[in-house]
Design a protein around this motif. Structure first.
Motif, PDB file in Angstrom:
ATOM      1  N   UNK A 106       0.960  -1.315  -0.174  1.00 37.08           N
ATOM      2  CA  UNK A 106       0.145   0.062  -0.046  1.00 37.08           C
ATOM      3  C   UNK A 106       0.743   1.201  -0.010  1.00 37.08           C
ATOM      4  N   UNK A 107       1.941   1.345   0.890  1.00 32.05           N
ATOM      5  CA  UNK A 107       2.867   2.400   0.938  1.00 32.05           C
ATOM      6  C   UNK A 107       3.559   2.560  -0.500  1.00 32.05           C
ATOM      7  N   UNK A 108       3.666   1.412  -1.023  1.00 35.37           N
ATOM      8  CA  UNK A 108       4.523   1.691  -2.456  1.00 35.37           C
ATOM      9  C   UNK A 108       3.475   2.120  -3.422  1.00 35.37           C
ATOM     10  N   UNK A 109       2.196   1.830  -3.405  1.00 37.35           N
ATOM     11  CA  UNK A 109       1.404   2.102  -4.324  1.00 37.35           C
ATOM     12  C   UNK A 109       1.068   3.841  -3.989  1.00 37.35           C
ATOM     13  N   UNK A 110       1.186   4.253  -2.877  1.00 37.65           N
ATOM     14  CA  UNK A 110       0.670   5.422  -2.587  1.00 37.65           C
ATOM     15  C   UNK A 110       1.801   6.460  -2.972  1.00 37.65           C
ATOM     16  N   UNK A 111       3.188   6.056  -3.000  1.00 39.68           N
ATOM     17  CA  UNK A 111       4.335   6.599  -3.301  1.00 39.68           C
ATOM     18  C   UNK A 111       4.464   6.882  -4.809  1.00 39.68           C
ATOM     19  N   UNK A 112       3.953   5.665  -5.390  1.00 44.01           N
ATOM     20  CA  UNK A 112       3.872   5.838  -7.271  1.00 44.01           C
ATOM     21  C   UNK A 112       2.813   6.853  -7.524  1.00 44.01           C
ATOM     22  N   UNK A 113       1.572   6.878  -6.601  1.00 45.10           N
ATOM     23  CA  UNK A 113       0.502   8.049  -6.967  1.00 45.10           C
ATOM     24  C   UNK A 113       1.255   9.471  -6.803  1.00 45.10           C
ATOM     25  N   UNK A 114       1.639   9.297  -5.654  1.00 46.29           N
ATOM     26  CA  UNK A 114       2.335  11.052  -5.170  1.00 46.29           C
ATOM     27  C   UNK A 114       3.376  11.147  -6.341  1.00 46.29           C
ATOM     28  N   UNK A 115       4.205  10.192  -6.752  1.00 45.30           N
ATOM     29  CA  UNK A 115       5.393  10.759  -7.707  1.00 45.30           C
ATOM     30  C   UNK A 115       4.609  10.907  -9.160  1.00 45.30           C
ATOM     31  N   UNK A 116       3.433  10.105  -9.529  1.00 49.57           N
ATOM     32  CA  UNK A 116       2.757  10.440 -10.830  1.00 49.57           C
ATOM     33  C   UNK A 116       2.085  11.834 -10.572  1.00 49.57           C
ATOM     34  N   UNK A 117       1.515  12.138  -9.399  1.00 49.71           N
ATOM     35  CA  UNK A 117       1.029  13.489  -9.325  1.00 49.71           C
ATOM     36  C   UNK A 117       1.688  14.500  -9.528  1.00 49.71           C
ATOM     37  N   UNK A 118       2.790  14.423  -8.631  1.00 51.79           N
ATOM     38  CA  UNK A 118       4.101  15.520  -8.981  1.00 51.79           C
ATOM     39  C   UNK A 118       4.509  15.773 -10.684  1.00 51.79           C
ATOM     40  N   UNK A 119       4.611  14.497 -11.177  1.00 50.72           N
ATOM     41  CA  UNK A 119       4.903  14.511 -12.593  1.00 50.72           C
ATOM     42  C   UNK A 119       3.903  15.374 -13.434  1.00 50.72           C
ATOM     43  N   UNK A 120       2.662  15.167 -13.113  1.00 54.10           N
ATOM     44  CA  UNK A 120       1.612  15.816 -13.795  1.00 54.10           C
ATOM     45  C   UNK A 120       1.692  17.221 -13.532  1.00 54.10           C
ATOM     46  N   UNK A 121       1.996  17.545 -12.298  1.00 57.71           N
ATOM     47  CA  UNK A 121       2.137  18.866 -11.701  1.00 57.71           C
ATOM     48  C   UNK A 121       3.136  19.754 -12.441  1.00 57.71           C
ATOM     49  N   UNK A 122       4.333  19.088 -12.504  1.00 55.74           N
ATOM     50  CA  UNK A 122       5.523  19.635 -13.299  1.00 55.74           C
ATOM     51  C   UNK A 122       5.055  19.899 -14.761  1.00 55.74           C
TER      52      UNK A 122
END
Length: 184
Positions: free
Chosen positions: A83-99
């Motif tokens: 679950x923590x791995x999936x959350x970190x992936x989502x956070x990273x993807x959201x960051x990429x989207x933001x950039x």
């Protein structure tokens, strides 16, 4: 032939820092945990790393843990790590989207419309490189602001597949649009 110990006996010995007990727990549960992890992540390397982290944590917390049911404890702990791995992936993807979106907004707000038009054309070219389904998922997600759940329902695919297509789109766009990125 050495006697087969119960999980309870192994936990007791583990709490006394018994390396043979730890090795027996590892040998008994490694494959089962790896299979669960691999099924959830789809990656052999990530699955191995998660199982390694789980056993490392088990050893490091051996003196303070109060394990009642070893098998359940290991599976639940692994699911927490996943679950923590999936959350970190989502956070990273959201960051990429933001950039990516931030860069698009910066360019669109400048007075140089030529650059913005170039970027729009580059995005169109990049989107055409995507497989049809991946492109459609990205358009529904980013341009029509649909949720992962609604996209999955509309296209008759899993939510995990929707997330995969979004991540794939972002990676391609990031690779194709690197020339538009600035250092500031």
């Amino acid at each position: 032939m050495k006697p087969i110990l119960t999980d309870e006996q192994l936990v007791t010995q583990l709490s006394q820092s018994s390396k043979p007990a730890f090795e027996e727990i590892y040998n008994r549960y490694w494959y089962k945990l790896f299979c669960i992890s691999y099924h959830q992540t789809g990656s052999k390397e990530e699955a191995e790393e998660l199982v390694h982290d789980l056993f490392e944590s088990l050893w490091n917390r051996r003196l303070e843990s109060n394990i009642k049911h070893l098998s359940s404890y290991l599976v639940i702990s692994l699911k927490y790590l996943i679950t923590n791995l999936v959350k970190s992936r989502i956070t990273w993807r959201k960051y990429q989207e933001y950039v990516l979106l931030n860069k698009m907004q910066e360019i669109s707000s400048t007075e140089d419309n030529v650059q913005f038009n170039d970027l729009s054309a580059a995005i169109d070219r990049a989107m055409k490189k995507l497989p049809a389904k991946t492109s459609r998922v990205f358009q529904l997600s980013r341009f029509e602001n649909q949720s992962v759940k609604s996209i999955a329902k509309e296209l008759h695919i899993s939510e995990k597949a929707v997330e995969y297509h979004i991540t794939r789109s972002l990676k391609l766009l990031q690779d194709d649009l690197w020339i538009y990125q600035t250092d500031n």
